[in-house]
Design a protein around this motif. Structure first.
Motif, PDB file in Angstrom:
ATOM      1  N   ASP A  20      -2.750   5.147   2.451  1.00 50.50           N
ATOM      2  CA  ASP A  20      -3.638   3.999   2.628  1.00 50.50           C
ATOM      3  C   ASP A  20      -3.165   3.123   3.789  1.00 50.50           C
ATOM      4  O   ASP A  20      -3.975   2.617   4.569  1.00 50.50           O
ATOM      5  CB  ASP A  20      -3.722   3.162   1.351  1.00 50.50           C
ATOM      6  N   ASN A  21      -1.867   2.955   3.903  1.00 51.85           N
ATOM      7  CA  ASN A  21      -1.314   2.149   4.984  1.00 51.85           C
ATOM      8  C   ASN A  21      -1.641   2.755   6.355  1.00 51.85           C
ATOM      9  O   ASN A  21      -1.994   2.042   7.295  1.00 51.85           O
ATOM     10  CB  ASN A  21       0.196   1.998   4.819  1.00 51.85           C
ATOM     11  N   GLU A  22      -1.554   4.080   6.455  1.00 51.81           N
ATOM     12  CA  GLU A  22      -1.878   4.746   7.720  1.00 51.81           C
ATOM     13  C   GLU A  22      -3.359   4.607   8.068  1.00 51.81           C
ATOM     14  O   GLU A  22      -3.711   4.392   9.227  1.00 51.81           O
ATOM     15  CB  GLU A  22      -1.469   6.216   7.665  1.00 51.81           C
ATOM     16  N   VAL A  23      -4.225   4.740   7.074  1.00 51.52           N
ATOM     17  CA  VAL A  23      -5.664   4.582   7.302  1.00 51.52           C
ATOM     18  C   VAL A  23      -5.959   3.157   7.774  1.00 51.52           C
ATOM     19  O   VAL A  23      -6.669   2.951   8.762  1.00 51.52           O
ATOM     20  CB  VAL A  23      -6.479   4.913   6.024  1.00 51.52           C
ATOM     21  N   LEU A  24      -5.424   2.185   7.070  1.00 51.07           N
ATOM     22  CA  LEU A  24      -5.629   0.786   7.441  1.00 51.07           C
ATOM     23  C   LEU A  24      -5.103   0.523   8.844  1.00 51.07           C
ATOM     24  O   LEU A  24      -5.775  -0.114   9.658  1.00 51.07           O
ATOM     25  CB  LEU A  24      -4.941  -0.139   6.430  1.00 51.07           C
ATOM     26  N   ASN A  25      -3.933   1.036   9.154  1.00 52.96           N
ATOM     27  CA  ASN A  25      -3.353   0.831  10.481  1.00 52.96           C
ATOM     28  C   ASN A  25      -4.251   1.406  11.576  1.00 52.96           C
ATOM     29  O   ASN A  25      -4.444   0.780  12.620  1.00 52.96           O
ATOM     30  CB  ASN A  25      -1.958   1.452  10.564  1.00 52.96           C
ATOM     31  N   ARG A  26      -4.808   2.590  11.336  1.00 55.98           N
ATOM     32  CA  ARG A  26      -5.708   3.202  12.321  1.00 55.98           C
ATOM     33  C   ARG A  26      -6.902   2.296  12.616  1.00 55.98           C
ATOM     34  O   ARG A  26      -7.281   2.108  13.773  1.00 55.98           O
ATOM     35  CB  ARG A  26      -6.197   4.557  11.803  1.00 55.98           C
ATOM     36  N   TYR A  27      -7.500   1.743  11.573  1.00 58.25           N
ATOM     37  CA  TYR A  27      -8.644   0.843  11.763  1.00 58.25           C
ATOM     38  C   TYR A  27      -8.234  -0.415  12.518  1.00 58.25           C
ATOM     39  O   TYR A  27      -8.922  -0.842  13.447  1.00 58.25           O
ATOM     40  CB  TYR A  27      -9.270   0.464  10.413  1.00 58.25           C
ATOM     41  N   LEU A  28      -7.122  -1.016  12.126  1.00 59.36           N
ATOM     42  CA  LEU A  28      -6.687  -2.257  12.762  1.00 59.36           C
ATOM     43  C   LEU A  28      -6.354  -2.049  14.235  1.00 59.36           C
ATOM     44  O   LEU A  28      -6.712  -2.879  15.075  1.00 59.36           O
ATOM     45  CB  LEU A  28      -5.484  -2.840  12.012  1.00 59.36           C
ATOM     46  N   VAL A  29      -5.699  -0.954  14.556  1.00 59.42           N
ATOM     47  CA  VAL A  29      -5.356  -0.665  15.957  1.00 59.42           C
ATOM     48  C   VAL A  29      -6.628  -0.472  16.782  1.00 59.42           C
ATOM     49  O   VAL A  29      -6.745  -1.003  17.891  1.00 59.42           O
ATOM     50  CB  VAL A  29      -4.425   0.571  16.058  1.00 59.42           C
ATOM     51  N   LEU A  76       0.825  -1.212   0.000  1.00 63.53           N
ATOM     52  CA  LEU A  76       0.000   0.000   0.000  1.00 63.53           C
ATOM     53  C   LEU A  76       0.856   1.259   0.000  1.00 63.53           C
ATOM     54  O   LEU A  76       1.978   1.257   0.501  1.00 63.53           O
ATOM     55  CB  LEU A  76      -0.884   0.031   1.255  1.00 63.53           C
ATOM     56  N   ASN A  77       0.272   2.334  -0.522  1.00 63.79           N
ATOM     57  CA  ASN A  77       0.970   3.618  -0.410  1.00 63.79           C
ATOM     58  C   ASN A  77       0.882   4.089   1.044  1.00 63.79           C
ATOM     59  O   ASN A  77       0.111   3.547   1.845  1.00 63.79           O
ATOM     60  CB  ASN A  77       0.409   4.646  -1.398  1.00 63.79           C
ATOM     61  N   LYS A  78       1.656   5.099   1.370  1.00 62.77           N
ATOM     62  CA  LYS A  78       1.778   5.544   2.762  1.00 62.77           C
ATOM     63  C   LYS A  78       0.431   5.953   3.364  1.00 62.77           C
ATOM     64  O   LYS A  78       0.099   5.570   4.491  1.00 62.77           O
ATOM     65  CB  LYS A  78       2.773   6.705   2.844  1.00 62.77           C
TER      66      LYS A  78
END
Length: 126
Positions: free
Chosen positions: A101-110, A97-99
């Motif tokens: 999208d990766n940050e958005v996904l990480n926020r949801y997963l956390v 993922l681009n940076k």
């Protein structure tokens, strides 16, 4: 979403106080509400394999909430394993993922993991 865990064992109020039961009211639990909101608002990504695994993750989370509501500890434990399996696959897929999208996904997963941990702690505390 599946209601398969509902059919296994709804449990009476006296069962909910048992040693092996789940003694939380999922309908009034803030963490469960947060999980439901995250499921509903989870973003779509350009990566089809990632979206497919996110769908599996969302189903396992929904079944997790159903199992808790149905006072079904074995169903809850199965769905936790399903969640962990999807979570690990998503971790591998997110490397592309681009940076942003990766940050958005990480926020949801956390947020998902934090809310599941809070629910599990509250179940163990009862």
């Amino acid at each position: 979403m599946s209601t398969s865990f509902y059919s296994e064992a709804k449990g009476s109020d006296s069962d909910k106080k048992s040693k092996n039961g789940i003694d939380i009211n999922i309908k009034e639990n803030v963490n469960a509400s947060e999980i439901s909101n995250l499921i509903a608002t989870f973003p779509q990504f350009k990566n089809t394999a990632l979206n497919t695994e996110i769908t599996a993750l969302k189903y396992s989370l929904q079944n997790y909430l159903y199992a808790i509501d149905a006072n079904n500890p074995s169903g809850k434990n199965r769905t936790i394993k399903d969640f962990e399996k999807s979570y690990k696959k998503i971790q591998k897929l997110r490397q592309n993922l681009n940076k942003d999208d990766n940050e958005v996904l990480n926020r949801y997963l956390v947020r998902l993991k934090t809310n599941i941990s809070a629910i599990e702690d509250s179940i163990k505390g009862n």
